[in-house]
Design an enzyme around this catalytic site. Structure first.
Site, short mmCIF file in Angstrom:
data_model
loop_
_atom_site.label_atom_id
_atom_site.label_comp_id
_atom_site.label_asym_id
_atom_site.label_seq_id
_atom_site.Cartn_x
_atom_site.Cartn_y
_atom_site.Cartn_z
N GLU A 1 0.82 -1.21 0.00
CA GLU A 1 0.00 0.00 0.00
C GLU A 1 0.86 1.27 0.00
OE1 GLU A 1 -3.11 0.13 -0.31
OE2 GLU A 1 -3.95 1.90 0.70
N ASP A 2 1.91 1.29 0.77
CA ASP A 2 2.65 2.54 1.01
C ASP A 2 4.05 2.60 0.45
OD1 ASP A 2 0.43 3.35 2.44
OD2 ASP A 2 1.23 2.69 4.38
#
Ligand code: MN
Length: 497
Positions: free
Chosen positions: A78-79
């Site tokens: 996700e990051d």
């Protein structure tokens, strides 16, 4: 700032990890460090400190190498620029799917009213739970660490996160029997949601507990002596204070009068066998006079989340009121870690979580929290995961208070409060529900809309002549299982759309 490292994760294990386990965790650790390089948290510390802290919580819960590795990698796809496919390439399908599950749980759209948001959140958690409960445990660990570091966020975000934790995450931890996780999540949220009461109750508790502690310690000493005399082996004794939030709830029931809360201070006695629990209860009552109506035997009748213990309130040293809790070691670790406690057994036997979840219950042995996870999965496969009706009714079932009822053979059926014999029948089997014509409780005939009480023995009478469910049953059934079964049958017969 104290930087956490791989060694802190390994130190958090309750029993030393195997070399194989160490290897996968250290590989996941390396990848997490590399992936999050240069990223910072709001607190100013390196971002990777967050997944490391999550992994430490998971290790403390007794989770295995795969779950801990997924905890280390949970924010990677996700990051960071490293995609899920790379995680899968390096760590295999199982870890990748855990990471993916956690990532998906995080993607909850912030739209509409608080109600809609709450339901969407809950729905995702429940579906994840039915698919792989480890995803939910990682998410709970993630949330616990975020709550511990919430002070670094702006006030409106603090309130939103704390509210969500109190309304969704803490109840789920409770439902999974994870008492320690639930209390921590509640206390941390309470501080942000109602600071005034939080401070008030915390100060009161500190003051009163200090006062009581002397008696608790004396009771422990006296009881240990009595147990020794009686020849019952004690594994552990301890004093425990209530969590701040649960004390607040109790005080609210008693006009905020702390002197009416009898279990503020408790003595906990841990013994090795179930039989010792009852023997210990006898010893306690011989030494200290019990308070009438305050003996709770959750050993023979566990709470619906699986909690087992014997509680009794007694007039202890100097006639001071204290609570005594008696349980075995196994009951104790289940009370603190809930469903996570089972990993120790299942992973060491090289079994998958599914083997545990789907293990059929032994007759007369409490089924505990596992039964509803199984039900959840059954309903979901039966009805299909996108059926709105299913999800809606599930929300209703999930947090209702539950009761236990017994079949004449002693099997335990977990039901929501006010469930009826029809709910009971469908909980056993669809065909039993469809052919039910009557019910007996404790050997007396009752109507089919009778409200079953905790501990009742229910005998369902069936007849082959019965063609199917009665449409009127929909007016009184309480479980989604019964509702959906009845509707499906009526649809088949063309009686409803
Ligand atoms: Mn996270």
């Amino acid at each position: 700032m104290n930087n956490l490292t791989l060694q802190d994760i390994l130190n958090a294990f309750r029993t030393p990890p195997s070399d194989e386990r160490k290897k996968v965790i250290s590989r996941a650790y390396e990848l997490a460090v590399k992936a999050h390089e240069g990223q910072k948290r709001r607190s100013g510390e390196d971002y990777v400190q967050h997944p490391i802290a999550v992994a430490i919580i998971l290790a403390g819960l007794g989770m295995g190498g795969k779950t801990i590795s997924a905890g280390l990698l949970h924010d990677v796809p996700e990051d960071t620029p490293i995609p899920l496919a790379e995680v899968e390439k390096q760590f295999g399908k199982e870890i990748a799917s855990l990471v993916d599950g956690v990532t998906k749980l995080g993607k909850i759209k912030l739209r509409g009213s608080h109600e809609e948001y709450y339901l969407e959140n809950l729905r995702k958690m429940l579906l994840a739970m039915a698919t792989d409960i480890r995803v939910v445990i990682i998410k709970l660990a993630d949330r616990l660490h975020n709550m511990r570091t919430l002070e670094h966020n702006p006030p409106d975000k603090q309130i939103r996160i704390a509210r969500e934790t109190m309304e969704v995450f803490a109840p789920i931890a409770n439902r999974l029997g994870m008492g320690e996780m639930k209390s921590q999540l509640q206390d941390l949220s309470f501080k942000y949601l109602d600071q005034e009461n939080f401070e008030l109750v915390k100060d009161l508790e500190e003051k009163h507990y200090k006062e009581k502690e002397k008696y608790v310690l004396q009771a422990i000493k006296e009881l240990e002596t009595e147990m020794k005399k009686a020849g019952v082996a004690v594994l552990e004794t301890s004093g425990r204070a209530k969590s701040v939030y649960s004390l607040f709830l109790k005080m609210k029931k008693h006009d905020m009068d702390i002197n009416r809360v009898y279990d503020l201070a408790a003595v906990r006695i841990i013994v090795s066998e179930v039989a010792d629990c009852y023997e210990t209860l006898g010893i306690v009552h011989k030494k200290y006079r019990p308070m009438i109506g305050r003996i709770k035997d959750y050993v023979s009748l566990p709470k619906p989340n699986g909690y087992q213990s014997i509680h009794t309130t007694v007039f202890g040293p100097d006639g001071r009121i204290i609570e005594v809790q008696i349980r075995t070691k196994k009951m104790h670790s289940e009370a603190e870690f809930g469903i996570a406690a089972h990993w120790i057994y299942s992973e060491s036997k090289k079994k998958k979580w599914k083997d545990y979840i789907f293990r059929t219950a032994q007759k007369s042995e409490p089924v505990k929290e596992i039964e509803w996870v199984k039900q959840l999965r059954e309903w979901q496969t039966e009805i299909g995961r996108d059926d709105e009706e299913f999800i809606e009714s599930l929300n209703i079932d999930f947090f209702k208070n539950h009761i236990f009822a017994f079949t004449p053979l002693g099997d335990i059926i977990d039901l929501p409060e006010e469930a009826t014999p029809i709910d009971f029948a469908y909980a056993i089997h669809g065909e039993i529900g469809n052919h039910a014509v009557g019910a007996k409780i404790n050997n007396k005939m009752v109507s089919l809309d009778h409200h079953i009480k905790n501990g009742e023995v229910v005998d369902i009478l069936t007849s082959k002549d019965r063609k199917g469910p009665n449409q009127d049953w929909l007016k009184f059934v309480k479980t989604s299982a019964a509702k959906s079964h009845i509707k499906r049958e009526l649809r088949k017969e063309g009686l409803i759309k």
